[in-house]
Design a protein around this motif. Structure first.
Motif, PDB file in Angstrom:
ATOM      1  N   ARG A   1      -9.079 -14.181 -14.509  1.00 13.82           N
ATOM      2  CA  ARG A   1      -7.737 -13.993 -14.118  1.00 13.82           C
ATOM      3  C   ARG A   1      -7.573 -13.412 -12.892  1.00 13.82           C
ATOM      4  N   LEU A   2      -6.951 -13.598 -12.042  1.00  9.48           N
ATOM      5  CA  LEU A   2      -6.973 -13.125 -10.764  1.00  9.48           C
ATOM      6  C   LEU A   2      -6.587 -11.621 -10.778  1.00  9.48           C
ATOM      7  N   SER A   3      -5.663 -11.128 -11.730  1.00 15.19           N
ATOM      8  CA  SER A   3      -5.456  -9.687 -11.868  1.00 15.19           C
ATOM      9  C   SER A   3      -6.579  -9.020 -12.485  1.00 15.19           C
ATOM     10  N   SER A   4      -7.813  -9.513 -12.836  1.00 15.09           N
ATOM     11  CA  SER A   4      -8.766  -8.931 -13.360  1.00 15.09           C
ATOM     12  C   SER A   4      -9.780  -8.655 -12.055  1.00 15.09           C
TER      13      SER A   4
ATOM     14  N   MET B   1      -3.842 -14.390  -1.061  1.00 17.03           N
ATOM     15  CA  MET B   1      -2.643 -15.480  -1.447  1.00 17.03           C
ATOM     16  C   MET B   1      -1.630 -15.563  -0.116  1.00 17.03           C
ATOM     17  N   SER B   2      -0.881 -16.600  -0.344  1.00 18.00           N
ATOM     18  CA  SER B   2      -0.010 -16.753   0.760  1.00 18.00           C
ATOM     19  C   SER B   2       1.453 -16.483   0.354  1.00 18.00           C
ATOM     20  N   ASP B   3       2.227 -15.958   1.372  1.00 15.24           N
ATOM     21  CA  ASP B   3       3.692 -15.749   0.804  1.00 15.24           C
ATOM     22  C   ASP B   3       4.415 -17.086   0.692  1.00 15.24           C
ATOM     23  N   ARG B   4       3.800 -18.111   1.398  1.00 19.43           N
ATOM     24  CA  ARG B   4       4.670 -19.597   1.149  1.00 19.43           C
ATOM     25  C   ARG B   4       4.404 -20.098  -0.324  1.00 19.43           C
TER      26      ARG B   4
ATOM     27  N   ASP C   1      -2.361 -15.205 -12.300  1.00 16.66           N
ATOM     28  CA  ASP C   1      -1.338 -14.512 -12.912  1.00 16.66           C
ATOM     29  C   ASP C   1      -0.556 -13.398 -12.340  1.00 16.66           C
ATOM     30  N   LEU C   2      -0.909 -13.671 -10.582  1.00 12.96           N
ATOM     31  CA  LEU C   2      -0.340 -12.630  -9.957  1.00 12.96           C
ATOM     32  C   LEU C   2       0.557 -13.230  -8.925  1.00 12.96           C
ATOM     33  N   THR C   3       1.722 -12.827  -8.521  1.00 13.32           N
ATOM     34  CA  THR C   3       2.576 -13.360  -7.657  1.00 13.32           C
ATOM     35  C   THR C   3       1.969 -12.663  -6.240  1.00 13.32           C
ATOM     36  N   PHE C   4       2.441 -13.313  -4.866  1.00 17.94           N
ATOM     37  CA  PHE C   4       2.204 -12.828  -3.606  1.00 17.94           C
ATOM     38  C   PHE C   4       2.695 -10.985  -3.517  1.00 17.94           C
ATOM     39  N   GLU C   5       3.533 -10.874  -4.217  1.00 20.53           N
ATOM     40  CA  GLU C   5       4.237  -9.509  -4.093  1.00 20.53           C
ATOM     41  C   GLU C   5       3.364  -8.464  -4.840  1.00 20.53           C
ATOM     42  N   GLU C   6       2.976  -8.914  -6.048  1.00 16.19           N
ATOM     43  CA  GLU C   6       2.129  -8.186  -6.931  1.00 16.19           C
ATOM     44  C   GLU C   6       0.662  -7.707  -6.070  1.00 16.19           C
TER      45      GLU C   6
END
Ligand SMILES: [Zn+2]
Length: 124
Positions: free
Chosen positions: A10-13, A21-24, A81-86
């Motif tokens: 998981r990306l969050s781990s 990551m890219s904001d687009r 499992d992460l958004t760009f903002e997170e």
């Protein structure tokens, strides 16, 4: 492209500095857990790539140089499992914490006195 059958990461781990990551919402990059090089994530998998070069490969001329074997981290399943903002928030938090760390105090060790030369010993 097949999975390497290892458990999904998981990306969050992962530490946020090993993810890009890219904001687009474009290409997500991950530092490959096996070879440590940035690799793109496509269809929830690290794209297949060849691993670190065979040691001593530079000694060979280009046309005879042995190909590096496939990196075992190829086809590693990754769950985004992460958004760009997170991700940005985690990265900023990591930078802030690193900035607050205190540096260690350097304790200079006293130098032992230099032993007299043989000539000086005889003079005493
Ligand atoms: Zn790799």
């Amino acid at each position: 492209m097949y999975s390497n059958r290892r458990p999904v990461i998981r990306l969050s781990s992962l530490p946020p500095n090993l993810v890009s990551m890219s904001d687009r919402g474009g290409c997500t990059l991950v530092g490959c857990p096996d070879c440590g090089v940035w690799r793109s994530v496509k269809r929830s998998m690290i794209t297949p790539h060849r691993g670190p070069d065979v040691p001593g490969a530079e000694a060979w001329p280009n046309e005879f140089r042995p190909l590096a074997p496939w990196c075992p981290g190829s086809g590693q399943k990754v769950k985004v499992d992460l958004t760009f903002e997170e991700w940005r928030a985690r990265l900023a938090e990591g930078c802030r914490q690193a900035g607050q760390r205190r540096r260690t105090r350097v304790m200079p060790r006293p130098k032992p006195p230099a032993a007299p030369a043989v000539v000086q010993m005889a003079a005493r």
